[in-house]
Write an enzyme that holds these catalytic residues in place. Structure first.
Site, PDB file in Angstrom:
ATOM      1  N   TYR A 294      -8.910   4.935   8.259  1.00 26.29           N
ATOM      2  CA  TYR A 294      -8.927   5.385   9.243  1.00 26.29           C
ATOM      3  C   TYR A 294      -9.918   6.404   9.623  1.00 26.29           C
ATOM      4  CZ  TYR A 294      -4.313   3.116  10.496  1.00 26.29           C
ATOM      5  OH  TYR A 294      -3.428   1.923  10.773  1.00 26.29           O
TER       6      TYR A 294
ATOM      7  N   HIS B 286       0.900  -1.178   0.102  1.00 28.45           N
ATOM      8  CA  HIS B 286       0.162   0.068  -0.004  1.00 28.45           C
ATOM      9  C   HIS B 286       0.792   1.212  -0.194  1.00 28.45           C
ATOM     10  CE1 HIS B 286      -3.860  -1.706   1.605  1.00 28.45           C
ATOM     11  NE2 HIS B 286      -3.688  -2.417   0.676  1.00 28.45           N
TER      12      HIS B 286
ATOM     13  N   LYS C 277       1.711  -0.393  15.193  1.00 26.71           N
ATOM     14  CA  LYS C 277       3.160  -0.406  15.569  1.00 26.71           C
ATOM     15  C   LYS C 277       3.836  -1.588  16.501  1.00 26.71           C
ATOM     16  CE  LYS C 277       4.915   3.074  13.352  1.00 26.71           C
ATOM     17  NZ  LYS C 277       5.089   2.708  12.116  1.00 26.71           N
TER      18      LYS C 277
ATOM     19  N   PRO D   9      -3.383  -0.034  19.062  1.00 28.54           N
ATOM     20  CA  PRO D   9      -3.112  -0.494  17.746  1.00 28.54           C
ATOM     21  C   PRO D   9      -3.304   0.579  16.596  1.00 28.54           C
ATOM     22  CG  PRO D   9      -4.991  -1.528  18.542  1.00 28.54           C
ATOM     23  CD  PRO D   9      -4.534  -0.614  19.578  1.00 28.54           C
TER      24      PRO D   9
ATOM     25  N   TYR E 141       4.434   6.482  10.285  1.00 27.16           N
ATOM     26  CA  TYR E 141       3.702   5.251   9.967  1.00 27.16           C
ATOM     27  C   TYR E 141       4.589   4.246   9.128  1.00 27.16           C
ATOM     28  CZ  TYR E 141      -0.689   2.511   8.937  1.00 27.16           C
ATOM     29  OH  TYR E 141      -1.485   1.518   9.061  1.00 27.16           O
TER      30      TYR E 141
END
Ligand code: RFL
Ligand code: PHB
Length: 404
Positions: A202, A75, A297, A293, A387
């Site tokens: 998200y 991704h 990580k 979560p 990220y």
């Protein structure tokens, strides 16, 4: 009593323990793994889904990248959704890095298959696992098939997760635990249906956080923010899908429904223990630190710990003790930055209890933060950098960049 000798005795066959045993083997260092659960239980455990680029590189360098390369979904970014709009953050454009969606379950399966092929010594279904004399002559005792066993080792690694026995074996006055709880939990489902999105979504919604992730082109993984005291029995599949539609829905987009094959509720916490080392015992992964979560990580931190620790053991047996002595500091300096990122993502994307009605200060402030985060290239680059994964070096990126 049967007694075994090895260089490194590893407690726990989650991703941290299995990967450490494998990485040590690659450096010619003998180890034995002791796990309290049966192997089928470990293979069935559904957890994390996102691998940082550095984690993919580590697994690939260790010869574990075959199925990952074939089945992992690369991704180039994520979507952040709020106020009924979806915004793409393109990591590849921003920082030249990607993430790979590949379930922790698949990582664990690949590791177990590799260990089986190599004939590694792993005791599953071990009872009464205990560690002894961690400051001097470390030993691990356990019962297996009704027989007591003992392992004498140079070192013990506690890779036995948050609820394991290794961290509590460190004397209380030699250990400090830093902790934060959260007034919400995640309800997660796996569903046999093609993902309705190409990359992870998200979403902050007035009803709470929601996320759309995936495991494969035919399996979706979805999450909902719920109260920590909710019972999974109170959440029928229909109620879950209704909540997902309400939170994730935007004009012109449809969420595909399918049979739910797994559902569970997970509490959230932030936790760091200092130090990650006492005498001849070292902690790795969730045994030493936990993150909520939202930043994806936990598994990646476990892989990073193991990379540092395996390298430190290799250097130790080659005559250089410094990296092993510096292991805890190296992990913690990186871990606190990961804690900060995970907490930031979590607070920005969840509804805070009590922040309701006319008193929704937090909610509007979070919308402002998301607006900035998706509207400023600087903010997006910072998100992308964190990220996709911090480097393993002890020095910060900015310090490295200044030096360059
Ligand atoms: P684990 O996986 O908990 O493994 C520890 C192992 O030790 C065993 N054990 C013992 N063995 C012997 N004797 C004892 N006394 C023992 N006590 C325990 C256990 O049975 C187990 O097999 O820890 P490890 O290896 O450190 O790995 C950590 C990761 O599992 C964890 O950080 C991640 O799953 C967290 N996480 C995520 N991490 C990510 O990087 N990306 C994600 O997208 C992500 N999503 C998640 C997550 C965790 C979640 N849950 C369920 C907590 C999503 C969720 C919902
Ligand atoms: C998952 O796919 O399980 C997943 C993805 C991203 C997260 C957490 C979990 O932040």
């Amino acid at each position: 009593m049967p007694s075994l000798k090895t260089r490194v005795a590893i407690v726990g066959a989650g991703p941290a323990g299995l990967l450490l045993g494998w990485a040590l083997g690659a450096s010619g260092i003998d180890s034995v793994i002791v796990e309290r659960r049966p192997v089928d239980y470990i293979l069935a455990r559904v957890r994390a889904g996102v691998l940082e680029q550095g984690s993919v590189e580590t697994l690939t360098e260790l010869g574990l990248g075959g199925r990952l390369a074939a089945e992992g979904l690369v991704h180039r970014g994520i979507y952040l959704q709020f106020a009924g709009e979806r915004h793409h953050v393109d990591f590849a454009d921003l920082v030249g890095r990607t993430v790979t969606v590949y379930g922790q379950q698949a990582v664990v399966r690949d590791l177990i298959t590799a260990h089986e092929g190599a004939g590694s010594r792993i005791f599953y279904s071990a009872d009464d696992v205990a560690v002894h004399d961690i400051a001097t002559t470390p030993r691990v005792s356990f019962t297996h098939d009704g027989q007591p066993h003992e392992i004498e080792a140079d070192f013990i690694v506690g890779a036995d997760g948050f609820h394991g026995v290794c961290r509590p074996a460190i004397p209380a006055d030699a250990l400090t635990a830093y902790e934060r709880g959260y007034p919400y939990a995640w309800l997660g489902i796996l569903a046999d249906v093609a993902p309705s999105t190409d990359e992870l979504i998200y979403c902050l919604h007035e009803d709470g956080f929601a996320m759309h992730s995936m495991r494969s082109p035919t399996v979706s993984r979805l999450y909902l923010q719920v109260n920590p005291d909710e019972k999974i029995e109170d959440w029928s599949d229909e109620r879950i899908w209704d909540a997902l539609h309400a939170r994730l829905g935007i004009d012109g987009w449809r969420l595909n429904e399918g049979p739910v094959t797994e559902k569970s509720i997970t509490p959230m916490r932030s936790f760091v223990v200092s130090s990650m080392n006492h005498g001849r015992l070292f902690l790795a992964g969730d045994a030493g630190h936990i993150v909520p979560p939202t930043g994806a990580k936990g598994l990646n931190s476990a892989i990073a710990d193991v990379t540092l620790l395996a390298d430190a053991f290799a250097r130790y047996y080659a005559g250089d003790e410094a990296p092993l002595a510096g292991y805890s500091d190296a992990v913690l300096s990186r871990q606190w930055r990961i804690q900060q990122f995970s907490q930031w993502m979590t607070r920005m994307l969840h509804r805070h209890p009590g922040d309701a009605g006319e008193h929704r200060f937090d909610y509007f402030s979070q919308l402002g933060e998301l607006d900035y985060t998706t509207g400023s290239v600087h903010a997006m680059r910072s998100l992308a950098e964190q990220y996709t994964g911090l480097p393993l070096s002890r020095h910060s990126l900015s310090r490295q960049e200044h030096a360059a």
